[in-house]
Design a protein around this motif. Sequence first.
Motif, PDB file in Angstrom:
ATOM      1  N   VAL A 131       1.106  -1.213  -0.153  1.00 14.05           N
ATOM      2  CA  VAL A 131      -0.003   0.257  -0.006  1.00 14.05           C
ATOM      3  C   VAL A 131       0.906   2.023   0.357  1.00 14.05           C
ATOM      4  CG1 VAL A 131      -2.067   1.671   1.111  1.00 14.05           C
ATOM      5  CG2 VAL A 131      -1.592  -1.067   1.349  1.00 14.05           C
ATOM      6  N   TRP A 132       1.815   1.149   0.547  1.00 17.33           N
ATOM      7  CA  TRP A 132       2.852   3.070   0.796  1.00 17.33           C
ATOM      8  C   TRP A 132       3.747   2.770  -0.058  1.00 17.33           C
ATOM      9  CZ3 TRP A 132       1.644   5.689   3.946  1.00 17.33           C
ATOM     10  CH2 TRP A 132       1.281   5.806   5.701  1.00 17.33           C
ATOM     11  N   ALA A 133       3.977   1.827  -1.250  1.00 11.52           N
ATOM     12  CA  ALA A 133       4.842   1.533  -2.776  1.00 11.52           C
ATOM     13  C   ALA A 133       3.976   2.202  -3.255  1.00 11.52           C
ATOM     14  CB  ALA A 133       5.083   0.145  -3.390  1.00 11.52           C
ATOM     15  N   THR A 134       2.224   1.621  -3.308  1.00  9.43           N
ATOM     16  CA  THR A 134       1.560   2.242  -4.018  1.00  9.43           C
ATOM     17  C   THR A 134       1.068   4.037  -3.839  1.00  9.43           C
ATOM     18  OG1 THR A 134       0.485  -0.344  -4.233  1.00  9.43           O
ATOM     19  CG2 THR A 134      -1.088   1.646  -5.422  1.00  9.43           C
ATOM     20  N   ALA A 135       0.855   4.320  -2.757  1.00 12.98           N
ATOM     21  CA  ALA A 135       0.671   5.411  -2.360  1.00 12.98           C
ATOM     22  C   ALA A 135       1.896   6.190  -2.797  1.00 12.98           C
ATOM     23  CB  ALA A 135       0.081   5.535  -0.803  1.00 12.98           C
ATOM     24  N   ALA A 136       2.838   5.745  -2.812  1.00 12.09           N
ATOM     25  CA  ALA A 136       4.373   6.453  -2.600  1.00 12.09           C
ATOM     26  C   ALA A 136       4.314   7.011  -3.797  1.00 12.09           C
ATOM     27  CB  ALA A 136       5.411   6.645  -1.780  1.00 12.09           C
ATOM     28  N   ALA A 137       4.558   7.052  -4.873  1.00 12.13           N
ATOM     29  CA  ALA A 137       4.375   7.092  -6.606  1.00 12.13           C
ATOM     30  C   ALA A 137       3.725   8.155  -6.980  1.00 12.13           C
ATOM     31  CB  ALA A 137       4.123   6.007  -7.757  1.00 12.13           C
ATOM     32  N   MET A 188       3.683  14.443  -7.291  1.00 13.81           N
ATOM     33  CA  MET A 188       3.362  15.351  -7.356  1.00 13.81           C
ATOM     34  C   MET A 188       3.599  16.540  -6.411  1.00 13.81           C
ATOM     35  SD  MET A 188       0.194  15.337  -9.174  1.00 13.81           S
ATOM     36  CE  MET A 188      -0.738  17.259  -7.797  1.00 13.81           C
ATOM     37  N   ALA A 189       4.291  15.952  -5.677  1.00 12.48           N
ATOM     38  CA  ALA A 189       5.309  17.078  -4.830  1.00 12.48           C
ATOM     39  C   ALA A 189       6.871  17.347  -5.854  1.00 12.48           C
ATOM     40  CB  ALA A 189       6.124  15.967  -3.355  1.00 12.48           C
ATOM     41  N   ALA A 190       7.159  16.481  -6.700  1.00  9.57           N
ATOM     42  CA  ALA A 190       8.058  17.022  -7.022  1.00  9.57           C
ATOM     43  C   ALA A 190       7.823  17.868  -8.706  1.00  9.57           C
ATOM     44  CB  ALA A 190       8.699  16.028  -7.833  1.00  9.57           C
ATOM     45  N   LEU A 191       6.440  18.091  -8.812  1.00  5.75           N
ATOM     46  CA  LEU A 191       6.140  19.332  -9.661  1.00  5.75           C
ATOM     47  C   LEU A 191       6.785  20.546  -9.614  1.00  5.75           C
ATOM     48  CD1 LEU A 191       2.712  17.311 -10.408  1.00  5.75           C
ATOM     49  CD2 LEU A 191       4.196  17.250 -12.427  1.00  5.75           C
ATOM     50  N   PRO A 192       6.763  21.315 -10.312  1.00  2.00           N
ATOM     51  CA  PRO A 192       7.468  22.226 -10.262  1.00  2.00           C
ATOM     52  C   PRO A 192       6.263  23.480 -10.077  1.00  2.00           C
ATOM     53  CG  PRO A 192       8.073  21.904 -12.807  1.00  2.00           C
ATOM     54  CD  PRO A 192       7.344  20.947 -11.575  1.00  2.00           C
ATOM     55  N   VAL A 193       5.755  23.554  -9.595  1.00  2.00           N
ATOM     56  CA  VAL A 193       4.454  24.250  -8.944  1.00  2.00           C
ATOM     57  C   VAL A 193       4.247  24.719  -7.709  1.00  2.00           C
ATOM     58  CG1 VAL A 193       3.065  23.420 -10.664  1.00  2.00           C
ATOM     59  CG2 VAL A 193       2.400  22.415  -8.521  1.00  2.00           C
ATOM     60  N   SER A 194       5.031  24.714  -6.714  1.00  2.27           N
ATOM     61  CA  SER A 194       5.001  24.331  -5.173  1.00  2.27           C
ATOM     62  C   SER A 194       6.498  25.683  -4.861  1.00  2.27           C
ATOM     63  CB  SER A 194       4.043  23.695  -4.708  1.00  2.27           C
ATOM     64  OG  SER A 194       5.312  22.573  -4.890  1.00  2.27           O
ATOM     65  N   VAL A 195       6.094  25.182  -3.310  1.00  2.00           N
ATOM     66  CA  VAL A 195       7.436  25.541  -2.553  1.00  2.00           C
ATOM     67  C   VAL A 195       8.166  23.820  -1.946  1.00  2.00           C
ATOM     68  CG1 VAL A 195       9.300  26.703  -1.160  1.00  2.00           C
ATOM     69  CG2 VAL A 195       7.332  27.917  -2.614  1.00  2.00           C
ATOM     70  N   ALA A 217      -2.605  15.117  -2.624  1.00  2.00           N
ATOM     71  CA  ALA A 217      -1.851  13.866  -3.347  1.00  2.00           C
ATOM     72  C   ALA A 217      -2.306  13.042  -2.272  1.00  2.00           C
ATOM     73  CB  ALA A 217      -0.865  14.070  -4.184  1.00  2.00           C
ATOM     74  N   ALA A 218      -2.244  13.192  -1.664  1.00  2.25           N
ATOM     75  CA  ALA A 218      -1.268  12.163  -0.183  1.00  2.25           C
ATOM     76  C   ALA A 218      -3.248  11.871   1.120  1.00  2.25           C
ATOM     77  CB  ALA A 218      -0.823  12.553   1.126  1.00  2.25           C
ATOM     78  N   ALA A 219      -3.860  13.218   0.492  1.00  2.56           N
ATOM     79  CA  ALA A 219      -4.956  12.979   1.431  1.00  2.56           C
ATOM     80  C   ALA A 219      -5.866  12.376  -0.114  1.00  2.56           C
ATOM     81  CB  ALA A 219      -6.092  14.111   1.898  1.00  2.56           C
ATOM     82  N   ALA A 220      -5.575  12.160  -1.194  1.00  2.00           N
ATOM     83  CA  ALA A 220      -6.615  11.532  -2.307  1.00  2.00           C
ATOM     84  C   ALA A 220      -6.373  10.279  -2.516  1.00  2.00           C
ATOM     85  CB  ALA A 220      -6.613  12.250  -3.553  1.00  2.00           C
ATOM     86  N   VAL A 221      -5.033  10.117  -2.163  1.00  7.45           N
ATOM     87  CA  VAL A 221      -4.486   8.877  -2.397  1.00  7.45           C
ATOM     88  C   VAL A 221      -4.919   7.595  -1.530  1.00  7.45           C
ATOM     89  CG1 VAL A 221      -2.729   7.044  -3.063  1.00  7.45           C
ATOM     90  CG2 VAL A 221      -2.688   9.326  -4.181  1.00  7.45           C
ATOM     91  N   LEU A 222      -4.411   8.426   0.092  1.00  7.76           N
ATOM     92  CA  LEU A 222      -4.646   7.127   1.296  1.00  7.76           C
ATOM     93  C   LEU A 222      -5.894   6.938   1.743  1.00  7.76           C
ATOM     94  CD1 LEU A 222      -1.426   8.680   3.469  1.00  7.76           C
ATOM     95  CD2 LEU A 222      -2.058   6.070   1.622  1.00  7.76           C
ATOM     96  N   ALA A 223      -7.048   7.648   0.952  1.00 10.06           N
ATOM     97  CA  ALA A 223      -8.562   7.828   1.146  1.00 10.06           C
ATOM     98  C   ALA A 223      -8.516   7.186   0.385  1.00 10.06           C
ATOM     99  CB  ALA A 223      -9.563   9.008   0.682  1.00 10.06           C
ATOM    100  N   VAL A 224      -7.957   6.091  -0.688  1.00  5.67           N
ATOM    101  CA  VAL A 224      -8.656   5.037  -1.238  1.00  5.67           C
ATOM    102  C   VAL A 224      -8.511   3.647  -0.973  1.00  5.67           C
ATOM    103  CG1 VAL A 224      -8.371   3.589  -3.973  1.00  5.67           C
ATOM    104  CG2 VAL A 224      -8.026   6.061  -4.102  1.00  5.67           C
ATOM    105  N   PHE A 225      -7.338   3.939   0.229  1.00  9.73           N
ATOM    106  CA  PHE A 225      -6.926   2.817   1.377  1.00  9.73           C
ATOM    107  C   PHE A 225      -7.814   2.968   2.089  1.00  9.73           C
ATOM    108  CE2 PHE A 225      -3.692   3.026  -2.110  1.00  9.73           C
ATOM    109  CZ  PHE A 225      -3.307   1.321  -2.387  1.00  9.73           C
ATOM    110  N   GLY A 226      -8.765   4.154   2.908  1.00  8.49           N
ATOM    111  CA  GLY A 226      -9.541   4.097   4.117  1.00  8.49           C
ATOM    112  C   GLY A 226      -8.974   5.038   5.069  1.00  8.49           C
ATOM    113  N   VAL A 227      -8.028   5.171   4.670  1.00 10.31           N
ATOM    114  CA  VAL A 227      -7.225   6.505   5.473  1.00 10.31           C
ATOM    115  C   VAL A 227      -8.174   7.993   6.262  1.00 10.31           C
ATOM    116  CG1 VAL A 227      -4.973   7.412   6.342  1.00 10.31           C
ATOM    117  CG2 VAL A 227      -5.147   5.172   5.071  1.00 10.31           C
TER     118      VAL A 227
END
Length: 310
Positions: free
Chosen positions: A235-241, A246-253, A262-272
């Motif tokens: 699960v962690w390997a799947t969610a980490a991708a 998203m963290a590496a996209l050049p649109v933030s600091v 991204a974490a909120a959206a992806v981990l929600a799939v696994f019931g977090v």
Amino acid sequence: MTRGAALRLAAAGGLLAAVIHVAEPAVLVDTLRRADRDWLLLGLVAALLSNVASALRWRALTAWLGAAVSPSFALLAYFRAMALNALLPGAVVGGDLYRALALRQAGLPTLDAGLSVLLDRVSGLWVLLALGAGALPFAASSIALPLPLPSVWIDLSCAVAAVLLLTAPLLVIAWPISGARALAALARLQSRLRRPRVLQQYALQMGASLVVQVLSIAALACGGRALGLDLSPAVWATAAAPIFLMAALPVSVGGWGTREAAAAAVLAVFGVPAAQAVAVALIYGVFGLLQAALGGSLFACRPQAVPRVG
């Protein structure tokens, strides 16, 4: 600060504020307060080792391209770049430019200096996506939402995706290129990738990237365990991708805002719950921030060995 940088900073701050609002600030603060310190320390160590491995992976790549870079030079440049990534709008772009310029000042041609940073990023990204695709079938049983496809098709598609992701870079090396002017730059790039021992370097980069990503995923998972999340490694390997991407996209600091969304959206799939998912991303961001502080302190240091081009 340019207008574009100011807009990215404002957008990242607005996105982060919106994600925290959705996660409910009071619940989020309470979740972070109850974090287990031992797991946090273990996660910080894993994150630090991941970036040390990244720096040494980059050193191997620069040596293959013709620069005899010392380990101290690679480590200093890499952690200084992390400091710039944390301070400058554009996620990893500022730090990557710094690493390329450091090699250029050492005498490595501009194309090779930039190529070393590009390939370093690409190798990590390819392995991250391959790990995520390969882990998804094993994580499918933990998905809390109804699956639109039978599990057998998910297993098959993920296996094919993982193989393609790991072998796709070889196509860039082997694919024939015409002499058309429009493809001249690509031909120059391909000529660099056809240096001697290319297959050995490819295997080295893929193996080193596997170590880097496993340590990074472990750091994320340790942050989750500190908050009481008991999710499987798959699960962690799947969610980490998607989280790391998203963290590496050049649109933030420093990835702030995009990583938490991204974490909120992806981990929600696994019931977090949202509060725990956002808290995990914030903890991982703090791991990076602490290392960036270390990198900032290293600007006063000089490498013990000067890189030589040969």
